[in-house]
Design a protein around this motif. Structure first.
Motif, mmCIF file in Angstrom:
data_model
loop_
_atom_site.group_PDB
_atom_site.id
_atom_site.type_symbol
_atom_site.label_atom_id
_atom_site.label_comp_id
_atom_site.label_asym_id
_atom_site.label_seq_id
_atom_site.Cartn_x
_atom_site.Cartn_y
_atom_site.Cartn_z
ATOM 1 N N VAL B 145 -12.610 -6.939 51.588
ATOM 2 C CA VAL B 145 -13.001 -5.560 51.294
ATOM 3 C C VAL B 145 -11.926 -4.939 50.409
ATOM 4 O O VAL B 145 -10.777 -4.786 50.839
ATOM 5 N N PHE B 146 -12.321 -4.625 49.194
ATOM 6 C CA PHE B 146 -11.397 -3.963 48.260
ATOM 7 C C PHE B 146 -11.726 -2.464 48.244
ATOM 8 O O PHE B 146 -12.877 -2.086 48.010
ATOM 9 N N ASN B 147 -10.736 -1.648 48.495
ATOM 10 C CA ASN B 147 -10.879 -0.199 48.278
ATOM 11 C C ASN B 147 -9.976 0.150 47.110
ATOM 12 O O ASN B 147 -8.745 0.004 47.207
ATOM 13 N N THR B 148 -10.577 0.574 46.030
ATOM 14 C CA THR B 148 -9.769 0.825 44.839
ATOM 15 C C THR B 148 -10.239 2.075 44.120
ATOM 16 O O THR B 148 -11.444 2.270 43.917
ATOM 17 N N THR B 173 -8.589 -5.825 52.285
ATOM 18 C CA THR B 173 -8.631 -6.040 53.730
ATOM 19 C C THR B 173 -9.446 -7.302 53.998
ATOM 20 O O THR B 173 -10.591 -7.414 53.551
ATOM 21 N N VAL B 174 -8.836 -8.237 54.685
ATOM 22 C CA VAL B 174 -9.525 -9.504 54.996
ATOM 23 C C VAL B 174 -10.190 -9.362 56.363
ATOM 24 O O VAL B 174 -9.552 -8.949 57.338
ATOM 25 N N VAL B 175 -11.476 -9.668 56.388
ATOM 26 C CA VAL B 175 -12.254 -9.515 57.614
ATOM 27 C C VAL B 175 -12.883 -10.858 57.967
ATOM 28 O O VAL B 175 -13.380 -11.569 57.091
ATOM 29 N N GLU B 176 -12.810 -11.211 59.236
ATOM 30 C CA GLU B 176 -13.378 -12.503 59.641
ATOM 31 C C GLU B 176 -13.868 -12.468 61.083
ATOM 32 O O GLU B 176 -13.678 -11.478 61.798
#
Lengths: 79, 356
Positions: B145-148, B173-176
């Motif tokens: 997830v990129f917040n930019t 943010t890496v989500v798994e």
């Protein structure tokens, strides 16, 4: 209390003539950022916490309106 | 909408900042307001300094810089990625999408789902929500997830209402999946009736950009901006947040089946220090459990606020222990949301300074 509020207003906006205004917000003497500065000063001077939902123009239109906000917020003042 | 997610976790956070720090004191002369009046805002709002990208930097540049760091240090493996979600209101272009730019730059598989979401300050929670759902169909994989946002390009430098508080930033943010993860409770709400409280009038199909929309004008309140710039009705947004967010937090805590005292940290969107103090009081949260120091150090980084606040304030601690966190964000749309999760034991939680 009225004198104290007027002093705070003059500190925040020294260039403004608050005595000649009937509505500080409508007359452009205070803007939303001034409201924030004023609330911070009032909270410090009177050791109160002003409810953010009371941060509406009606409570900032005149010295007496600001005084009623201070009283509503629990300030222990007689006049 | 209430959502409950199972077996999902955040496993890493990387924040990417621009190289350039701009100081509030150096910008005061840009504004038409009396200097003393503007200076007073420094302590009240927390305006100190903010990070701004270079003229030729696009939102994807910060993302790609961060992703390169993650790959070079082997914090992620390209083969593990099944989705790229980019949340931004300042994409490089309308078309192609930022997520596709990232996919292309790193040569990721065509099986990787690329999705851009047009969301502002509530973009972290919206992005996470999408990532969690995507993982249900891709067990064993990871979603990034990129917040930019590079809002410095959309806010007038002569707008004292908005420019002092904006900060450019990207976070990854890496989500798994994690079978041992505790449930995550989320409530996301939308109120389109107040959408005009945060608006960029021109640049879309309603009002395409033109020489007329680019013309700088006094807005009548002392701020100078064009129709191409972001306009914020600060009073309306403030009242919206103070009215809507406290009951949202209470509902989400109840939904999670916990008490307020069990929350270790309130990691909220970072609009300004004054609003956060008032919000903490209204929620009944101790002020020292809510981080309020992002605006003064970096500016308000839009959807990247929550991961940046987590990394800046908790950093290494989040790699070592689990902390029960209440996340909340609110902004354009208008949109607002809260999420309660155990955040911790991350593989990494870092901030890097880019060369942009």
């Amino acid at each position: 209390m009225m004198d104290m509020i007027m002093n705070i207003l003059q500190e925040i906006r020294p260039e403004c003539d608050f005595a000649s205004s009937n509505d500080f917000m409508n007359d452009g003497l205070l803007d939303s950022f001034d409201m924030v500065s004023l609330v911070t000063e009032l909270e410090e001077k009177y050791s109160i916490l002003i409810d953010p939902l009371d941060m509406v123009p009606e409570y900032f239109s005149s010295v007496s309106a600001i005084a009623s906000l201070v009283r509503k917020s629990g300030a222990d003042v007689q006049n | 909408m209430k959502l409950e997610f199972h077996n999902k976790k955040i496993s890493g956070i990387m924040c990417v900042l621009p190289e350039s720090e701009v100081f509030f004191d150096d910008e005061i002369s840009n504004y038409t307001f009396p200097e003393a009046q503007t200076k007073r805002l420094k302590s009240v709002m927390g305006f100190e300094k903010h990070r701004v990208v270079k003229e030729d930097t696009a939102s994807s540049d910060l993302c790609i810089y961060g992703m390169e760091q993650l790959l070079q240090t082997k914090k992620i493996d390209k083969q593990d990625v099944c989705g790229i979600i980019v949340v931004t209101i300042t994409p490089d272009h309308f078309v192609p999408h930022v997520s596709n730019r990232i996919q292309s730059h790193f040569g990721l598989s065509e099986d990787v789902l690329c999705l851009d979401i047009l969301q502002g300050c509530n973009g972290f929670l919206v992005g996470l929500m999408q990532a969690f759902m995507l993982l249900d169909y891709n067990p064993g994989k990871k979603v990034l997830v990129f917040n930019t946002d590079t809002l410095s390009k959309k806010v007038s430098k002569q707008d004292r209402n908005s420019y002092p508080l904006i900060g450019d930033c990207a976070t990854i943010t890496v989500v798994e999946q994690d079978e041992a993860a505790k449930p995550i409770y989320c409530k996301i709400q939308m109120d389109g009736t107040q959408g005009d409280a945060l608006i960029i009038p021109a640049g879309g199909s309603r009002m395409p950009c033109s020489t007329e929309t680019a013309r700088m004008k006094d807005s009548g309140d002392g701020n100078v901006r064009s129709l191409d710039n972001l306009v914020m009705d600060g009073t309306a947004v403030f009242q919206f947040v103070m009215t809507k967010v406290p009951p949202l937090i209470a509902d989400t805590i109840e939904f999670a089946g916990i008490t307020q005292e069990e929350i270790d940290w309130y990691i909220f969107h970072q609009p300004n220090m004054f609003m956060l103090k008032k919000l903490a009081d209204k929620i009944g949260a101790p002020r020292d459990k809510m981080f309020m120091n992002i605006v003064q150090n970096f500016g308000n980084p839009s959807g990247a606020s929550i991961p940046l606040a987590a990394a800046f304030n908790l950093g290494d601690r989040l790699t070592q222990e689990d902390l029960k966190c209440c996340l909340s964000a609110f902004g354009s749309g208008l949109s607002y949301g809260a999420m309660i999760m155990d955040l911790g034991r991350l593989d990494f939680c870092e901030i890097c300074i880019s060369n942009f």
